[in-house]
Design a protein around this motif. Structure first.
Motif, mmCIF file in Angstrom:
data_model
loop_
_atom_site.group_PDB
_atom_site.id
_atom_site.type_symbol
_atom_site.label_atom_id
_atom_site.label_comp_id
_atom_site.label_asym_id
_atom_site.label_seq_id
_atom_site.Cartn_x
_atom_site.Cartn_y
_atom_site.Cartn_z
ATOM 1 N N LYS A 198 -65.083 -34.622 -45.728
ATOM 2 C CA LYS A 198 -65.689 -35.095 -44.501
ATOM 3 C C LYS A 198 -66.803 -34.133 -44.086
ATOM 4 O O LYS A 198 -66.561 -32.952 -43.810
ATOM 5 C CB LYS A 198 -64.638 -35.186 -43.388
ATOM 6 N N ARG A 225 -62.524 -28.586 -43.002
ATOM 7 C CA ARG A 225 -62.460 -29.746 -42.106
ATOM 8 C C ARG A 225 -61.603 -30.855 -42.711
ATOM 9 O O ARG A 225 -60.757 -31.439 -42.022
ATOM 10 C CB ARG A 225 -63.876 -30.273 -41.845
ATOM 11 N N THR A 226 -61.801 -31.115 -43.996
ATOM 12 C CA THR A 226 -61.074 -32.206 -44.645
ATOM 13 C C THR A 226 -59.592 -31.898 -44.719
ATOM 14 O O THR A 226 -58.747 -32.772 -44.491
ATOM 15 C CB THR A 226 -61.645 -32.430 -46.059
ATOM 16 N N THR A 268 -58.191 -32.345 -41.254
ATOM 17 C CA THR A 268 -58.161 -33.773 -40.930
ATOM 18 C C THR A 268 -56.996 -34.447 -41.650
ATOM 19 O O THR A 268 -56.252 -35.225 -41.055
ATOM 20 C CB THR A 268 -59.497 -34.432 -41.327
ATOM 21 N N LEU A 317 -60.840 -34.641 -35.063
ATOM 22 C CA LEU A 317 -62.090 -33.923 -35.311
ATOM 23 C C LEU A 317 -62.388 -32.912 -34.206
ATOM 24 O O LEU A 317 -62.924 -31.826 -34.475
ATOM 25 C CB LEU A 317 -63.247 -34.920 -35.457
ATOM 26 N N VAL A 330 -60.473 -29.857 -34.988
ATOM 27 C CA VAL A 330 -61.044 -29.219 -36.183
ATOM 28 C C VAL A 330 -62.321 -28.469 -35.811
ATOM 29 O O VAL A 330 -62.547 -27.323 -36.220
ATOM 30 C CB VAL A 330 -61.349 -30.279 -37.265
ATOM 31 N N ASP A 332 -63.362 -38.780 -31.547
ATOM 32 C CA ASP A 332 -62.514 -38.446 -32.688
ATOM 33 C C ASP A 332 -62.381 -39.638 -33.629
ATOM 34 O O ASP A 332 -61.784 -39.521 -34.698
ATOM 35 C CB ASP A 332 -61.119 -38.031 -32.205
ATOM 36 N N ARG A 375 -63.808 -42.870 -36.030
ATOM 37 C CA ARG A 375 -64.857 -42.972 -37.039
ATOM 38 C C ARG A 375 -65.962 -43.904 -36.566
ATOM 39 O O ARG A 375 -65.735 -45.080 -36.295
ATOM 40 C CB ARG A 375 -64.256 -43.485 -38.351
#
Lengths: 326, 326
Positions: free
Chosen positions: A44, A102-103, A106, A112, A115, A134, A136
């Motif tokens: 991500k 981050r990934t 997540t 997010l 993070v 947060d 998508r």
């Protein structure tokens, strides 16, 4: 003083550096655009959030404006050797580490916003950096498809991810619409509406009004919260002398039917949202036009050539806010 | 000639290089250990498969025996700057790319065998490399826990991932058991049983008999398939003169109650599985003992000092196979 800033990438990040210099004691909350987030190599990637974080945290590649200073590209070269693309998105090794962290977070279930907060404990950007949501949201651009067969003479169209339009196609193909896919069902990230409600002033840096600030405003509740906060909302024109200072904002403005002028962008935001607007001194002629649209307007130098020039821009924006408030 | 080789990491990979030189026209299938696979930073890492792939594909760090030649460590350094570990597992930037591709393909639904085949299209190892299973098997080691309180004077025990035992703890804490967690429910990967059934000879390189070859044999069906293939099964001792040639095989042999001698390892495999066994010339004295256990045994040089020495070891193994067959 509590300041809320809606920020895209490079322009927003550089403006924020000036704002911190102009108001060193202010409590600054940045609401970052995530519509240009993209999944690459299963990771991500949040280009705008990272540009703000790296710029304010001292890790940015200064000349380039995005990515890390002192970057190397071993991972990217190896991925290419595996035949795994895309090759058009330049992720460096240092940058990869951010996306890996981050990934991983997540995947472990952290939103997010959490993070981003964790990443910022390292970078200490000196502002509170919040993603707009947060959820998508992916900005897609409807473009002519030069590779599709054109039976009736009309070019076929296709929707591409904003990054594909911006980075791979370099905004060189005609764009017909910009759609923040998923925005209609997105919720503002924790803290976003609270920060707006508590703000003394809201600033729109000279970021892209469509794909950066426009996308943040497309998250349900954000535009209304800003409009109804009852505090000055001040913007800075990203267009100087009928051309974007940086990037290709004119292309996406055309896609939404807006002229590339400092005046048109102010009217695109509208007097229901915007209280004050700074245009560059070269655009002093449009001041009356903007004011006629119900938006207080001043002409000041708007080129972020160095920190001092940028600090002065931020100070001018805050001064205009006081003028509006008075 | 169709040869099946059960391989761990460094020892297995180097032996395979010798085998390719000894039998350049042979059709070689490698069944690789995946019990030491580990998820790091959200990425799927397969150390043994990669060591075989890099070694035979020309990408290995020759002196180290694992990892990539010309490696850099920008990603790892950045992860450490984020406070994200573990730091004890040395993933380089080039290596990261392999794990990123693997993880992305795995997340897209491809089984590990398909992923491995895809990675090998780049590396062209000159063998068919199969993971022992597409299912998750993780070798855990039961060790003393030096950090736990010891109320009754007895050290507390805990199970750690094999890599933590091997790499972080350097096999320096007492190990009491080695458990291939998940093996009992694992199925051999597509092609594994077929390759064994079609083989003219099965070889056990001088790999770790417990955590490398032992783990492969723990996948239900593999041991039986090899024992019942009706072809010579030949092994090479990883122990020379009562000590492992490389690594810390003695530690994990002790954990399963096996002496660190060339003879004890042969008997650990057993005559029901093993037809022939090569020991080093320094261990010539154990030949009779191994033969008394029903396993044909020869003493030959077993130090993989260079490609020629390794080629000769492989040739000796194939010669012993012919002797067994005759």
């Amino acid at each position: 003083m509590r300041i809320v800033v809606l920020a895209g990438g490079i322009g927003g990040a550089r403006f924020l550096r000036g704002l911190k210099a102009a108001a060193p004691d202010a409590d600054i909350t940045v609401i970052g655009n995530t519509g240009d987030d993209i999944h690459l190599f299963g990771l991500k990637v949040c280009p705008d959030l990272d540009t703000v974080m790296y710029t304010l945290g001292g890790g940015i590649h200064e000349e380039q404006g995005w990515g890390r200073a002192g970057e190397t590209f071993a991972v990217k070269d190896e991925l290419a050797a595996y035949g795994v693309g895309p090759e058009w998105f330049g992720l460096g090794d240092r940058d990869f580490a951010t996306h890996i962290v981050r990934t991983q977070m997540t995947a472990a279930g952290y939103p997010l916003s959490a993070v981003t907060e964790a990443l910022c404990t390292r970078w200490q950007p000196g502002v509170r950096l919040l993603p707009m949501t947060d959820d998508r949201v992916e900005t897609h651009v409807l473009v002519d498809d030069p590779e599709a067969p054109q039976s009736d003479g009309e070019p076929a169209r296709k929707a591409v991810h904003f990054q594909e339009y911006w980075v791979r196609l370099r905004a060189r193909v005609p764009a017909h619409a910009v759609v923040p896919v998923g925005a209609e069902n997105a919720k503002p990230a924790p803290g976003v509406l609270e920060a707006v409600a508590a703000a003394d002033v809201v600033l729109f840096p000279p970021s892209n009004p469509v794909v950066s600030i426009g996308t943040i405003l497309a998250v349900p509740g954000v535009r209304t919260a800003i409009a109804e906060a009852g505090v000055p909302v001040i913007g800075l024109s990203p267009i100087v002398g009928d051309a974007p200072v940086r990037g290709m904002a004119d292309k996406v403005l055309a896609a939404v039917g807006v002229e590339s002028t400092a005046s048109a962008v102010a009217r695109f935001y509208g007097s229901g949202l915007l209280d004050g607007w700074l245009v560059d001194t070269t655009d002093a002629a449009v001041v009356d036009e903007v004011e006629a649209a119900g938006i207080r307007c001043r002409a000041v130098p708007l080129m972020m050539t160095d920190l001092e020039a940028t600090r002065r821009m931020a100070a001018d924006a805050l001064a205009l806010a006081e003028e509006v408030r008075a």
